[in-house]
Design an enzyme around this catalytic site. Structure first.
Site, PDB file in Angstrom:
ATOM      1  N   GLY A  29       3.059  -1.357   4.409  1.00  0.00           N
ATOM      2  CA  GLY A  29       2.747   0.381   3.983  1.00  0.00           C
ATOM      3  C   GLY A  29       4.283   1.062   3.555  1.00  0.00           C
ATOM      4  N   LYS A  83      -0.003   4.274  -0.067  1.00  0.00           N
ATOM      5  CA  LYS A  83      -1.031   5.511   0.675  1.00  0.00           C
ATOM      6  C   LYS A  83      -0.673   6.368  -0.952  1.00  0.00           C
ATOM      7  CE  LYS A  83      -0.299   3.256   4.909  1.00  0.00           C
ATOM      8  NZ  LYS A  83      -0.237   3.487   6.357  1.00  0.00           N
ATOM      9  N   ASN A 117       1.018  -0.795  -0.342  1.00  0.00           N
ATOM     10  CA  ASN A 117       0.121   0.531   0.124  1.00  0.00           C
ATOM     11  C   ASN A 117       0.736   1.561   0.036  1.00  0.00           C
ATOM     12  OD1 ASN A 117      -2.132   1.932   0.677  1.00  0.00           O
ATOM     13  ND2 ASN A 117      -2.027   1.458   2.164  1.00  0.00           N
ATOM     14  N   GLY A 159       2.838   2.104  10.775  1.00  0.00           N
ATOM     15  CA  GLY A 159       4.119   3.174  10.518  1.00  0.00           C
ATOM     16  C   GLY A 159       4.356   3.367  12.545  1.00  0.00           C
ATOM     17  N   GLU A 202      -6.717   4.454   8.139  1.00  0.00           N
ATOM     18  CA  GLU A 202      -6.926   5.414   8.134  1.00  0.00           C
ATOM     19  C   GLU A 202      -8.058   6.332   7.382  1.00  0.00           C
ATOM     20  OE1 GLU A 202      -1.612   5.194   7.768  1.00  0.00           O
ATOM     21  OE2 GLU A 202      -2.882   5.914   5.334  1.00  0.00           O
ATOM     22  N   SER A 228       3.882  -2.499  10.336  1.00  0.00           N
ATOM     23  CA  SER A 228       4.749  -2.369  10.083  1.00  0.00           C
ATOM     24  C   SER A 228       5.858  -3.215  10.254  1.00  0.00           C
ATOM     25  CB  SER A 228       5.033  -2.019  12.184  1.00  0.00           C
ATOM     26  OG  SER A 228       5.469  -0.353  12.076  1.00  0.00           O
ATOM     27  N   HIS A 232      -9.337   0.889   5.055  1.00  0.00           N
ATOM     28  CA  HIS A 232      -8.175   0.571   5.947  1.00  0.00           C
ATOM     29  C   HIS A 232      -8.587   2.101   6.961  1.00  0.00           C
ATOM     30  CE1 HIS A 232      -4.216   2.729   6.575  1.00  0.00           C
ATOM     31  NE2 HIS A 232      -4.082   1.214   6.161  1.00  0.00           N
ATOM     32  N   GLU A 247      -4.935  -4.894  10.408  1.00  0.00           N
ATOM     33  CA  GLU A 247      -4.090  -4.618  10.937  1.00  0.00           C
ATOM     34  C   GLU A 247      -3.878  -3.963  12.296  1.00  0.00           C
ATOM     35  OE1 GLU A 247      -2.127  -2.067   7.067  1.00  0.00           O
ATOM     36  OE2 GLU A 247      -3.595  -1.206   6.921  1.00  0.00           O
TER      37      GLU A 247
END
Length: 251
Positions: free
Chosen positions: A235, A14, A12, A176, A102, A214, A100, A170
Site C-alpha cells: 500500500g 488506493k 496498490n 496502514g 477497504e 504495512s 480488498h 492482508e
C-alpha cells in the site's frame, strides 16, 4: 517455493495520484524495473481508475505491469460510477484487485460479490488478486484461520487455475498501521490458505500467495522469507518509487 511460482510485487496506490505525479511515479518505477531486467519476478502497479490508461501508456515496454483496484461484475450497463473489467483491460490493465478489506468494509462487499468480480476479471482476460484477511477482533478471538477459510471458499470462483488467480492475505489490523504479524504467524496463515485452496481447486500448490499489511523496504525481506509467501500487495510504500523498488528487489 515451487519453481512455477514467480514472485509478484504489486503496488496498490488506493485513492492517491493526480495525472502529473501519478505518471511521474509510474515512470520512476518503470525505469527501475527496466534497469533491473528481472526475469524471475513480476512487478505491478494498480493506480486509480482515472490513471490506468495514462500509466499503461507511460510504462509500455518497460516490463512493469498495470492493474485496476476494483471492477464491477457486469461488463456494461446502468452502473453509475463503476468501471468494468473490460474497461480496465481496454485501458491496458492485466490484473485487478478484488475484495480488498477497504471495499469489504466501506462498500459492504460480500464474498459473493467478490466472487462475481473475480469471474468478471476472467471474462475480460484479467488476473484477479483476491484479497482476504481478518480484523483485530477476529484475530483476538482466535478466529483468524476460520475467517480466512470462509473468505477463500466464498470468494474464489469454481474453475480457478493457478495461471489466472492470485490470493493476497492482508490482516485488516495491519493495513496502514505499521503493525505486522510475526514471520511465523504469516507462515501459518499462508500455509492454511494453501491447504484450503487445495480443497477447492486443482493446482493449488502453484497459486501465488501475496502478503500485504504495512510491508516496506525495511521488513520486506523478512516477510517474503516466510513460508508460502510469493510476493506482496503493497500500500503506502508503493507511493514512493525507491521504497517500492527496494521491496521488489527483496523478492
Amino acid at each position: 517455493m515451487a519453481r512455477t511460482r514467480r514472485p509478484l510485487i504489486a503496488g496498490n496506490w488506493k485513492m492517491n495520484g493526480l495525472q502529473a505525479d501519478g505518471i511521474a511515479l509510474a515512470k520512476a518505477v518503470a525505469e527501475g524495473v527496466r534497469q533491473a531486467a528481472w526475469a524471475d519476478r513480476e512487478v505491478l502497479v494498480c493506480p486509480p481508475s482515472t490513471l490506468v490508461l495514462a500509466v499503461a501508456a507511460a510504462v509500455r515496454g518497460s516490463g512493469l505491469l498495470v492493474g485496476g483496484q476494483n471492477c464491477h461484475a457486469k461488463a456494461s450497463g446502468a452502473h453509475t460510477g463503476d468501471v468494468s473489467a473490460e474497461m480496465l483491460r481496454d485501458a491496458g490493465a492485466s490484473h485487478v484487485i478484488v475484495g480488498h478489506s477497504e471495499r469489504r468494509a466501506d462498500c459492504g462487499e460480500t464474498d459473493a460479490i467478490v466472487r462475481a468480480k473475480a469471474e468478471a476479471a476472467w471474462r475480460a482476460g484479467l488476473t484477479p488478486i483476491v484479497c482476504i484477511g481478518e480484523t483485530l477482533d477476529e484475530r483476538e478471538a482466535g478466529r483468524t484461520l476460520a475467517v480466512l477459510e470462509g473468505q477463500l471458499t466464498g470468494s474464489v470462483p469454481g474453475g480457478a487455475t493457478a495461471d489466472r488467480l492470485v490470493v493476497a492475505y492482508e490482516p485488516v489490523w495491519a493495513i496502514g498501521t505499521g503493525k505486522t504479524p510475526t514471520t511465523p504467524e504469516v507462515a501459518v496463515a499462508h500455509a492454511h490458505i494453501r491447504k484450503v485452496l487445495g480443497g477447492i481447486m486443482e493446482g493449488a500448490t502453484s497459486v501465488r500467495l501475496l502478503y500485504g499489511g504495512s510491508m516496506k523496504g525495511s521488513n520486506a525481506a523478512e516477510l517474503l522469507a516466510a513460508g508460502d509467501v510469493d510476493g506482496g500487495l503493497v500500500g503506502g510504500a508503493s507511493l514512493k518509487a525507491d521504497e517500492f523498488l527496494a521491496i521488489a528487489k527483496a523478492a
